[in-house]
Design a protein around this motif. Sequence first.
Motif, PDB file in Angstrom:
ATOM      1  N   SER A  67      56.356  57.546 -25.202  1.00 16.70           N
ATOM      2  CA  SER A  67      57.402  56.933 -24.256  1.00 16.70           C
ATOM      3  C   SER A  67      56.887  57.269 -22.901  1.00 16.70           C
ATOM      4  CB  SER A  67      58.664  57.685 -24.486  1.00 16.70           C
ATOM      5  OG  SER A  67      59.294  57.530 -25.994  1.00 16.70           O
ATOM      6  N   SER A  68      55.990  58.066 -22.511  1.00 19.07           N
ATOM      7  CA  SER A  68      55.659  58.309 -20.982  1.00 19.07           C
ATOM      8  C   SER A  68      54.070  58.146 -20.834  1.00 19.07           C
ATOM      9  CB  SER A  68      56.074  59.541 -20.699  1.00 19.07           C
ATOM     10  OG  SER A  68      55.356  60.592 -21.466  1.00 19.07           O
ATOM     11  N   LEU A  69      53.315  58.316 -21.917  1.00 21.49           N
ATOM     12  CA  LEU A  69      51.721  58.102 -21.376  1.00 21.49           C
ATOM     13  C   LEU A  69      51.391  56.844 -21.308  1.00 21.49           C
ATOM     14  CD1 LEU A  69      50.704  60.852 -24.170  1.00 21.49           C
ATOM     15  CD2 LEU A  69      50.005  60.711 -21.845  1.00 21.49           C
ATOM     16  N   PRO A  70      51.863  55.629 -22.175  1.00 24.63           N
ATOM     17  CA  PRO A  70      51.471  54.305 -21.658  1.00 24.63           C
ATOM     18  C   PRO A  70      51.945  54.032 -20.147  1.00 24.63           C
ATOM     19  CG  PRO A  70      52.357  54.423 -23.694  1.00 24.63           C
ATOM     20  CD  PRO A  70      52.709  55.705 -23.236  1.00 24.63           C
ATOM     21  N   VAL A  71      53.136  54.563 -19.778  1.00 24.37           N
ATOM     22  CA  VAL A  71      53.795  54.113 -18.499  1.00 24.37           C
ATOM     23  C   VAL A  71      52.951  54.963 -17.537  1.00 24.37           C
ATOM     24  CG1 VAL A  71      55.989  54.529 -16.988  1.00 24.37           C
ATOM     25  CG2 VAL A  71      56.089  54.472 -19.242  1.00 24.37           C
ATOM     26  N   LEU A  72      52.405  56.012 -17.577  1.00 23.26           N
ATOM     27  CA  LEU A  72      51.655  56.895 -16.762  1.00 23.26           C
ATOM     28  C   LEU A  72      50.242  55.709 -16.510  1.00 23.26           C
ATOM     29  CD1 LEU A  72      50.672  58.849 -15.064  1.00 23.26           C
ATOM     30  CD2 LEU A  72      49.420  60.070 -17.102  1.00 23.26           C
ATOM     31  N   GLN A  73      49.666  55.281 -17.694  1.00 22.78           N
ATOM     32  CA  GLN A  73      48.492  54.392 -17.587  1.00 22.78           C
ATOM     33  C   GLN A  73      48.664  53.181 -16.772  1.00 22.78           C
ATOM     34  OE1 GLN A  73      47.928  54.233 -21.787  1.00 22.78           O
ATOM     35  NE2 GLN A  73      47.370  56.358 -21.873  1.00 22.78           N
ATOM     36  N   VAL A  74      49.980  52.595 -16.924  1.00 25.36           N
ATOM     37  CA  VAL A  74      50.375  51.408 -16.270  1.00 25.36           C
ATOM     38  C   VAL A  74      50.567  51.599 -15.016  1.00 25.36           C
ATOM     39  CG1 VAL A  74      52.035  49.450 -16.186  1.00 25.36           C
ATOM     40  CG2 VAL A  74      51.283  49.867 -18.232  1.00 25.36           C
ATOM     41  N   ALA A  75      51.119  52.785 -14.462  1.00 30.85           N
ATOM     42  CA  ALA A  75      51.395  53.009 -13.050  1.00 30.85           C
ATOM     43  C   ALA A  75      50.180  53.155 -12.302  1.00 30.85           C
ATOM     44  CB  ALA A  75      52.526  54.416 -12.961  1.00 30.85           C
ATOM     45  N   LEU A  76      49.211  53.803 -12.791  1.00 33.96           N
ATOM     46  CA  LEU A  76      48.028  54.279 -12.282  1.00 33.96           C
ATOM     47  C   LEU A  76      47.386  52.768 -12.193  1.00 33.96           C
ATOM     48  CD1 LEU A  76      46.797  57.616 -13.731  1.00 33.96           C
ATOM     49  CD2 LEU A  76      48.374  57.084 -11.901  1.00 33.96           C
ATOM     50  N   GLY A  77      47.164  52.113 -13.298  1.00 30.55           N
ATOM     51  CA  GLY A  77      46.273  50.863 -13.239  1.00 30.55           C
ATOM     52  C   GLY A  77      46.659  49.935 -12.205  1.00 30.55           C
ATOM     53  N   ARG A  78      48.260  49.844 -12.036  1.00 29.68           N
ATOM     54  CA  ARG A  78      48.563  48.825 -11.046  1.00 29.68           C
ATOM     55  C   ARG A  78      48.283  49.332  -9.748  1.00 29.68           C
ATOM     56  NH1 ARG A  78      54.319  47.052 -13.584  1.00 29.68           N
ATOM     57  NH2 ARG A  78      53.587  46.168 -15.455  1.00 29.68           N
ATOM     58  N   ARG A  79      48.126  50.745  -9.485  1.00 30.36           N
ATOM     59  CA  ARG A  79      47.862  51.053  -8.159  1.00 30.36           C
ATOM     60  C   ARG A  79      46.106  50.809  -7.866  1.00 30.36           C
ATOM     61  NH1 ARG A  79      51.816  54.192  -9.131  1.00 30.36           N
ATOM     62  NH2 ARG A  79      52.947  55.383  -7.643  1.00 30.36           N
ATOM     63  N   LEU A  80      45.465  50.676  -8.870  1.00 35.68           N
ATOM     64  CA  LEU A  80      44.206  50.314  -8.958  1.00 35.68           C
ATOM     65  C   LEU A  80      43.941  48.511  -8.891  1.00 35.68           C
ATOM     66  CD1 LEU A  80      42.903  53.131 -11.347  1.00 35.68           C
ATOM     67  CD2 LEU A  80      42.662  53.025  -8.686  1.00 35.68           C
ATOM     68  N   GLY A  81      44.755  47.916  -9.027  1.00 32.38           N
ATOM     69  CA  GLY A  81      44.927  46.360  -9.245  1.00 32.38           C
ATOM     70  C   GLY A  81      44.483  45.951 -10.508  1.00 32.38           C
ATOM     71  N   TYR A  82      44.534  46.862 -11.692  1.00 36.60           N
ATOM     72  CA  TYR A  82      44.395  46.439 -12.906  1.00 36.60           C
ATOM     73  C   TYR A  82      45.547  45.517 -13.414  1.00 36.60           C
ATOM     74  CZ  TYR A  82      40.762  50.175 -13.035  1.00 36.60           C
ATOM     75  OH  TYR A  82      39.791  51.039 -12.724  1.00 36.60           O
ATOM     76  N   PRO A  83      45.349  44.247 -14.391  1.00 38.19           N
ATOM     77  CA  PRO A  83      46.313  43.525 -14.791  1.00 38.19           C
ATOM     78  C   PRO A  83      47.140  44.227 -16.095  1.00 38.19           C
ATOM     79  CG  PRO A  83      44.511  42.601 -15.563  1.00 38.19           C
ATOM     80  CD  PRO A  83      43.964  44.027 -14.699  1.00 38.19           C
ATOM     81  N   LEU A  84      47.853  45.307 -15.761  1.00 39.87           N
ATOM     82  CA  LEU A  84      48.450  45.917 -16.847  1.00 39.87           C
ATOM     83  C   LEU A  84      49.868  45.509 -17.344  1.00 39.87           C
ATOM     84  CD1 LEU A  84      46.819  49.623 -16.500  1.00 39.87           C
ATOM     85  CD2 LEU A  84      45.863  47.508 -17.858  1.00 39.87           C
ATOM     86  N   LYS A  85      50.058  45.592 -18.701  1.00 41.52           N
ATOM     87  CA  LYS A  85      51.446  45.194 -18.662  1.00 41.52           C
ATOM     88  C   LYS A  85      52.003  46.323 -19.768  1.00 41.52           C
ATOM     89  CE  LYS A  85      51.799  41.166 -16.820  1.00 41.52           C
ATOM     90  NZ  LYS A  85      52.940  40.751 -15.687  1.00 41.52           N
ATOM     91  N   LEU A  86      53.057  46.476 -19.902  1.00 40.13           N
ATOM     92  CA  LEU A  86      53.826  47.439 -21.012  1.00 40.13           C
ATOM     93  C   LEU A  86      54.379  46.643 -22.128  1.00 40.13           C
ATOM     94  CD1 LEU A  86      54.254  50.697 -20.895  1.00 40.13           C
ATOM     95  CD2 LEU A  86      56.773  50.201 -20.068  1.00 40.13           C
TER      96      LEU A  86
END
Length: 323
Positions: A172-191
């Motif tokens: 419930s939270s680990l994928p959100v962490l990855q998306v939150a960090l990835g978007r800070r880095l400009g990665y095109p991440l979706k949940l």
Amino acid sequence: MRLRSLAKPLAFRVGAAVLLVGAVSHCVSCLNRGVASSVTSLDALLGLPVAALQHIDIGRMNLLCAQGLPEADGFDLKISLSRLDEMATRVRSETQRHFYRFQKNPAEFESSEGFFRMLMMAVVLAEDFGVRYAPAKIGTAAKARLNDGFFADAQDVFLQGLTGPRRQGTCSSLPVLQVALGRRLGYPLKLVTTKGHLFVRWESPQDTFNIEAAGNGVNRFSDDYYRHWPLEVSPAEEAAEGYLRSLTPGEELAVFLSIRGMCLREAGRLPEAAEAFAAAARLAPACRGYQVMLASLRASGGRVSPAAPLSDKTAANNGDSDL
């Protein structure tokens, strides 16, 4: 760094007109950041137009949805967001430092720069920050029950548990962490959701793939994999619940509100749980599950006006709605 080991299954990229356009874009970006940083309470978040949610950091949205929950209230929003920034900065530096490995042998990383970058993120989170799956919550979806205690501790299902001293979470939270960090880095991440699970999708014109990193490893799986894991999903369920679709910002917030609702339900705070699911249903009206849970809560005594502010009772129970 153990890149290879994490890549294996382990039980989870002129002139004046240009200057003017650039200046306008910069001003709009600054304005959006200013609006986003002013959102420091759940009431303020829910008061935004749905279109404005695209300018709100997914990490901020998730953290605010834990306001007033058992075990998660009283955290410092600024400190938690700074911790996300710190993690992202570390991921960026380590990815840059090891990028030669991808350039030297792309096949080692499935010839995907995006996969290499997500693998590096997982390595940094595990080795530099000690992020892990909450040991007490490891189990099988087949054994999951509504009252099994999975949502009893909000730190295990929201980012508070990953930005605080515990450094542990769940799917419930680990994928959100990855998306939150990835978007800070400009990665095109979706949940993305499937039945009983959240996962991450790298979605760009050049490369689109799903990432499963909520366990001991990083793997790429097809959509069809998630039609059978962790639970079987019928075509009717996939259509009714919106499974396997990349979520919009409004739908992301709805997911977090539904997790909030489950935490409140576990705590016996049924009216507040109903408010959370009512808000989720308004944001994602096409998701049948929110409507079903809302009806169940109301039938159990959690009756509440569908238009009532989500955090009225939360604020009353905790003294102040501001974080």
